[in-house]
Each structure stands twice: as C-alpha cells, then as structure tokens.
Design an enzyme around this catalytic site. Structure first.
Site, PDB file in Angstrom:
ATOM      1  N   GLU A  37      -2.715   3.621  -0.749  1.00 19.40           N
ATOM      2  CA  GLU A  37      -1.415   3.472  -1.433  1.00 19.40           C
ATOM      3  C   GLU A  37      -1.383   2.291  -2.405  1.00 19.40           C
ATOM      4  O   GLU A  37      -0.530   2.259  -3.294  1.00 19.40           O
ATOM      5  CB  GLU A  37      -0.260   3.360  -0.420  1.00 19.40           C
ATOM      6  N   ASN A  38      -2.292   1.313  -2.237  1.00 21.26           N
ATOM      7  CA  ASN A  38      -2.289   0.128  -3.108  1.00 21.26           C
ATOM      8  C   ASN A  38      -3.571   0.005  -3.931  1.00 21.26           C
ATOM      9  O   ASN A  38      -3.905  -1.082  -4.425  1.00 21.26           O
ATOM     10  CB  ASN A  38      -2.134  -1.143  -2.275  1.00 21.26           C
ATOM     11  N   HIS A  98      -0.226  -4.793   6.119  1.00 14.13           N
ATOM     12  CA  HIS A  98      -1.454  -5.418   5.582  1.00 14.13           C
ATOM     13  C   HIS A  98      -2.024  -6.526   6.464  1.00 14.13           C
ATOM     14  O   HIS A  98      -2.929  -7.234   6.041  1.00 14.13           O
ATOM     15  CB  HIS A  98      -1.225  -5.966   4.159  1.00 14.13           C
ATOM     16  N   ASP A 133      -4.944  -0.192   4.178  1.00  9.03           N
ATOM     17  CA  ASP A 133      -4.517  -0.220   2.775  1.00  9.03           C
ATOM     18  C   ASP A 133      -5.492  -0.973   1.846  1.00  9.03           C
ATOM     19  O   ASP A 133      -5.654  -2.193   1.952  1.00  9.03           O
ATOM     20  CB  ASP A 133      -3.139  -0.887   2.644  1.00  9.03           C
ATOM     21  N   HIS A 155       0.746  -0.546   6.285  1.00  9.19           N
ATOM     22  CA  HIS A 155       1.824  -1.040   5.422  1.00  9.19           C
ATOM     23  C   HIS A 155       2.024  -2.553   5.482  1.00  9.19           C
ATOM     24  O   HIS A 155       2.320  -3.146   4.458  1.00  9.19           O
ATOM     25  CB  HIS A 155       3.164  -0.340   5.691  1.00  9.19           C
ATOM     26  N   HIS A 207       4.011   3.404  -1.639  1.00  6.15           N
ATOM     27  CA  HIS A 207       3.537   3.078  -2.993  1.00  6.15           C
ATOM     28  C   HIS A 207       2.788   4.217  -3.686  1.00  6.15           C
ATOM     29  O   HIS A 207       2.374   4.053  -4.830  1.00  6.15           O
ATOM     30  CB  HIS A 207       2.660   1.829  -2.952  1.00  6.15           C
TER      31      HIS A 207
END
Ligand SMILES: [Fe+2]
Ligand SMILES: [Fe+2]
Length: 260
Positions: A40-41, A177, A9, A175, A69
């Site tokens: 996603e981030n 992280h 991510d 997810h 996200h």
C-alpha cells in the site's frame, strides 16, 4: 506442512530496495512456499504504480495485500482489476475496483487464500470488518487462509485474531508500520501478530522523514511527507501451516537489515 512468508508494508524506494536485496535470500533460507507482500505504500509512501508492479514481478511473490493507501495512484487504480493477485480490504463499499480476497497455489499445488479487511477505529469508515470476514470466509474453500487485518488499533487487531481463531491459519496486522513482539499461536490454532512491521527506513516516523512528520504535529498545518532513507529493514512473519487442517504450528518474526 507449508511455510508462508508475510512481508509488511513496503514504504517507497528504500522498502523496494530491501525486497530486492533480502526477499529471495529469506525465501531460500526459510524454505518458503508462498510469499505475500503488502504494497500500500510502495510508491513514495502512497499507493503503488503499474511500473512498480512490473518491477516487483521479478521477485518470488505469490500475492499482494494493500490497505487504505492503495487508492493514492490513479494509474494503478484505473487498472486494478487487471491485477488478479492484488487484494484490498474486502469491506470497502461495493463498486470500488479490486477485490478483497484471492486464492493462489503453491508450487506443490496447495491452495492458499489471502483475505484482507480494514478496521473501523481511526480508519476510513467501512463495513464492520468482523461481519465482512464472516461473509468472505463463507466463500473460501481453501484450508490455508491468511487474513490481513489492516488497522490502527491493537485492540481491534487482537479482537479479530480471537474472532477468527480456529477458522483461519493466520491473522496478521498491518498499517501501523511497527513490528510487535507478540507473535503467537492462539488457543485454536491460528497464528497471530498484532503488526508485522514495515519494510523501509526505520530511522524515521513510520517510514517518513521526521522533519515533515514533526512539522505536522508541531504546527498543525500540512506538510508533504518525504520517504526516509536510513536504517533500511525488511520486516514480516513466517508461519508454518498444516495444509490438511489449515492450523498453524509456528510463527516467527522476520527482520532483515539492509547494509548501508
Ligand atoms: Fe502502511
Ligand atoms: Fe494503511
């Protein structure tokens, strides 16, 4: 044998900076054939924008994964279906934009399938990811298959690794992280890591400034999270795969620090 690089991510501008400074170097050094990046981030920690997709297009990236996200930025979501090489969890309800899998070729013509599913534990409610993976894999003919299991619970990620062992080349978690130190080959030849970690600022709470993150935990009231800026690293995994059998022969962690 092909080598796949999976980058976890990307959180905000620091994460994108890490990609710009480190990705090409790692692709050359590790002789990578196919690169996948979780975005996603990428936009301030929440989703991705069309402008960022344009910015990333100059990098050696073959496919993108995302997660819960990916819905945060309307300009991207409205045009999701134009982005052929971006996947989101396959087990969201039908009717949502985007798709859960993509097949793309390496420069040498090897098909690589990328599939993403999202866990059910502490995540937005969606179809059972195990049955969703069965269904999606039934439609994939490529030998080399990389599965992103996007979820909170280590147990659910490890269970997915076991469930798909021998049926796919790699099962990689995203997810949370936080890179886990458990990269390994499962008994039937699938490479596995519970979480490949994030690409962003590690002097943080999962990529965000501790000030606002702590406020939420201490005061139980909302506070907008701000992307942290210090101790930037690019985190992921490199997997070696026999393209004839689809089995993995090696997985190593990738962790590159950006100079401050
Ligand atoms: Fe994330
Ligand atoms: Fe996520």
């Amino acid at each position: 044998m092909i080598r796949v690089l999976y980058i976890g991510d990307v959180v905000g501008q620091p994460g994108r900076r890490a990609l710009h400074e480190k990705l090409e170097h790692v692709v050359d050094r590790e002789r990578i054939d196919f690169t996948i990046v979780n975005i996603e981030n990428a936009a301030g920690g929440f989703g991705v924008t069309e402008a960022i997709m344009e910015e990333l297009s100059e990098l050696p990236i073959n496919a993108y994964t995302s997660g819960n996200h990916i819905w945060d930025k309307k300009d991207f979501v409205d045009n999701f279906d134009h982005y052929e090489h971006v996947v989101r969890p396959a087990n969201y309800p039908a009717g949502n934009p985007g798709k859960g899998k993509v097949v793309r070729q390496t420069a040498a013509g090897v098909d690589v399938a990328v599939l993403q599913v999202m866990g059910n534990v502490f995540m937005p409610p969606c179809e059972n990811p195990f049955y969703a993976a069965d269904r999606e894999l039934g439609e994939i003919t490529a030998k080399v298959v990389i599965v992103d299991i996007h979820c909170e619970a280590s147990s659910e990620k490890q269970a997915m690794g076991r469930y798909l062992d021998g049926r796919v080349s790699a099962v990689l978690g995203t997810h949370t992280h936080v890179p886990t130190a458990d990269e390994r080959l499962l008994p039937n030849g699938t490479a596995f890591q519970t979480d490949v970690g994030m690409t962003g600022a590690y002097d943080s709470v999962i990529g965000f400034r501790p000030e606002e993150a702590l406020h939420r935990f201490l005061m139980n009231t909302p506070r907008k999270l701000e992307v942290a800026k210090r101790d930037i690293r690019m985190s992921g995994a490199m997997i070696e795969i026999d393209e004839i059998t689809g089995r993995a022969s090696r997985i190593i962690r990738i962790h590159e620090k950006v100079e401050d």
